[in-house]
Design a protein around this motif. Structure first.
Motif, PDB file in Angstrom:
ATOM      1  N   GLY A 135       0.779  -1.274  -0.061  1.00 37.88           N
ATOM      2  CA  GLY A 135      -0.011  -0.109  -0.041  1.00 37.88           C
ATOM      3  C   GLY A 135       0.799   1.183  -0.060  1.00 37.88           C
ATOM      4  N   ASP A 136       1.803   1.393   0.864  1.00 37.99           N
ATOM      5  CA  ASP A 136       2.633   2.222   0.941  1.00 37.99           C
ATOM      6  C   ASP A 136       3.570   2.596  -0.357  1.00 37.99           C
ATOM      7  N   ALA A 137       3.902   1.195  -0.714  1.00 34.66           N
ATOM      8  CA  ALA A 137       4.836   1.367  -2.247  1.00 34.66           C
ATOM      9  C   ALA A 137       3.983   2.106  -3.500  1.00 34.66           C
ATOM     10  N   HIS A 138       2.581   1.435  -3.333  1.00 31.67           N
ATOM     11  CA  HIS A 138       1.647   2.125  -4.445  1.00 31.67           C
ATOM     12  C   HIS A 138       1.388   3.597  -4.284  1.00 31.67           C
ATOM     13  N   ARG A 139       1.169   4.272  -3.079  1.00 32.40           N
ATOM     14  CA  ARG A 139       1.356   5.666  -2.890  1.00 32.40           C
ATOM     15  C   ARG A 139       2.399   6.411  -3.473  1.00 32.40           C
ATOM     16  N   ARG A 163      -2.914  -4.159  -7.500  1.00 30.19           N
ATOM     17  CA  ARG A 163      -3.157  -2.828  -7.017  1.00 30.19           C
ATOM     18  C   ARG A 163      -3.639  -2.045  -8.374  1.00 30.19           C
ATOM     19  N   VAL A 164      -2.762  -2.053  -9.042  1.00 33.85           N
ATOM     20  CA  VAL A 164      -2.861  -1.120 -10.440  1.00 33.85           C
ATOM     21  C   VAL A 164      -4.155  -1.685 -11.424  1.00 33.85           C
ATOM     22  N   ASP A 165      -4.113  -3.123 -11.347  1.00 32.97           N
ATOM     23  CA  ASP A 165      -5.050  -3.912 -12.050  1.00 32.97           C
ATOM     24  C   ASP A 165      -6.437  -3.698 -11.604  1.00 32.97           C
ATOM     25  N   ARG A 166      -6.673  -3.501 -10.372  1.00 32.24           N
ATOM     26  CA  ARG A 166      -8.204  -3.400  -9.746  1.00 32.24           C
ATOM     27  C   ARG A 166      -8.717  -2.467 -10.314  1.00 32.24           C
ATOM     28  N   PRO A 167     -10.290  -2.667 -10.371  1.00 28.47           N
ATOM     29  CA  PRO A 167     -10.892  -1.623 -10.849  1.00 28.47           C
ATOM     30  C   PRO A 167     -10.960  -0.532  -9.750  1.00 28.47           C
ATOM     31  N   PRO A 168     -11.399   0.857 -10.321  1.00 25.47           N
ATOM     32  CA  PRO A 168     -11.529   1.628  -9.110  1.00 25.47           C
ATOM     33  C   PRO A 168     -12.721   1.618  -8.197  1.00 25.47           C
ATOM     34  N   ARG A 169     -12.805   1.699  -6.800  1.00 29.26           N
ATOM     35  CA  ARG A 169     -13.790   1.622  -6.205  1.00 29.26           C
ATOM     36  C   ARG A 169     -15.129   2.600  -6.561  1.00 29.26           C
ATOM     37  N   THR A 170     -16.064   2.120  -6.310  1.00 32.80           N
ATOM     38  CA  THR A 170     -17.221   3.050  -6.485  1.00 32.80           C
ATOM     39  C   THR A 170     -17.926   3.676  -5.325  1.00 32.80           C
ATOM     40  N   GLN A 171     -18.493   4.643  -5.102  1.00 32.58           N
ATOM     41  CA  GLN A 171     -18.734   5.181  -3.661  1.00 32.58           C
ATOM     42  C   GLN A 171     -20.331   4.523  -3.676  1.00 32.58           C
ATOM     43  N   THR A 172     -20.498   3.764  -2.729  1.00 34.22           N
ATOM     44  CA  THR A 172     -21.896   3.301  -2.854  1.00 34.22           C
ATOM     45  C   THR A 172     -22.100   3.579  -0.988  1.00 34.22           C
ATOM     46  N   GLN A 226       7.664 -10.322  -5.109  1.00 30.08           N
ATOM     47  CA  GLN A 226       6.297 -10.362  -4.062  1.00 30.08           C
ATOM     48  C   GLN A 226       5.520  -9.133  -4.320  1.00 30.08           C
ATOM     49  N   LEU A 227       6.755  -8.021  -4.038  1.00 38.85           N
ATOM     50  CA  LEU A 227       6.067  -6.472  -3.907  1.00 38.85           C
ATOM     51  C   LEU A 227       5.593  -6.032  -5.372  1.00 38.85           C
ATOM     52  N   MET A 228       6.318  -6.571  -6.224  1.00 44.47           N
ATOM     53  CA  MET A 228       6.064  -6.181  -7.619  1.00 44.47           C
ATOM     54  C   MET A 228       4.412  -6.896  -7.949  1.00 44.47           C
ATOM     55  N   LEU A 229       4.465  -7.947  -7.464  1.00 41.06           N
ATOM     56  CA  LEU A 229       3.220  -8.668  -7.931  1.00 41.06           C
ATOM     57  C   LEU A 229       1.963  -8.002  -7.311  1.00 41.06           C
ATOM     58  N   ALA A 230       2.205  -7.620  -5.918  1.00 41.56           N
ATOM     59  CA  ALA A 230       1.337  -6.938  -5.096  1.00 41.56           C
ATOM     60  C   ALA A 230       0.880  -5.567  -5.728  1.00 41.56           C
ATOM     61  N   LEU A 231       1.974  -4.999  -6.139  1.00 40.65           N
ATOM     62  CA  LEU A 231       1.559  -3.606  -6.873  1.00 40.65           C
ATOM     63  C   LEU A 231       0.726  -3.753  -8.205  1.00 40.65           C
ATOM     64  N   ALA A 232       0.927  -4.833  -8.905  1.00 39.69           N
ATOM     65  CA  ALA A 232       0.357  -5.355 -10.093  1.00 39.69           C
ATOM     66  C   ALA A 232      -1.182  -5.402  -9.749  1.00 39.69           C
TER      67      ALA A 232
END
Length: 89
Positions: free
Chosen positions: A42-46, A73-82, A65-71
């Protein structure tokens, strides 16, 4: 690219380090931060989102492992506000 742009420097301890930047398509990051396996994804992504380059200081397995975790997060669709259940509208 002039000679000043082909070098990048960073602080490590009390020493300023410097290395040649080699990339045909990417400009060097504005800042470079030495990191190790204590940095969470999370900190790396920020940091990466802020334009900070990460200089890995650790073993290959943990970097992967860190690169896979970053990938992920990048590939995750943006959150929608519900609205939350029970929250005022």
């Amino acid at each position: 690219m002039n000679d000043d742009e082909s070098w990048i420097s960073w602080e490590e301890g009390a020493t300023t380090r410097r290395a040649r930047w080699r990339s045909e398509s990417q400009a060097p990051p504005a800042a470079l931060l030495p990191v190790d396996d204590t940095l969470g994804a999370g900190d790396a992504h920020r940091l990466v989102g802020e334009g900070v380059g990460l200089l890995w200081r650790g073993d290959f397995h943990n970097a992967r492992q860190l690169m896979l975790a970053l990938a992920r997060r990048v590939d995750r669709p943006p959150r929608t506000q519900t609205p939350r259940k029970g929250a005022p509208a």
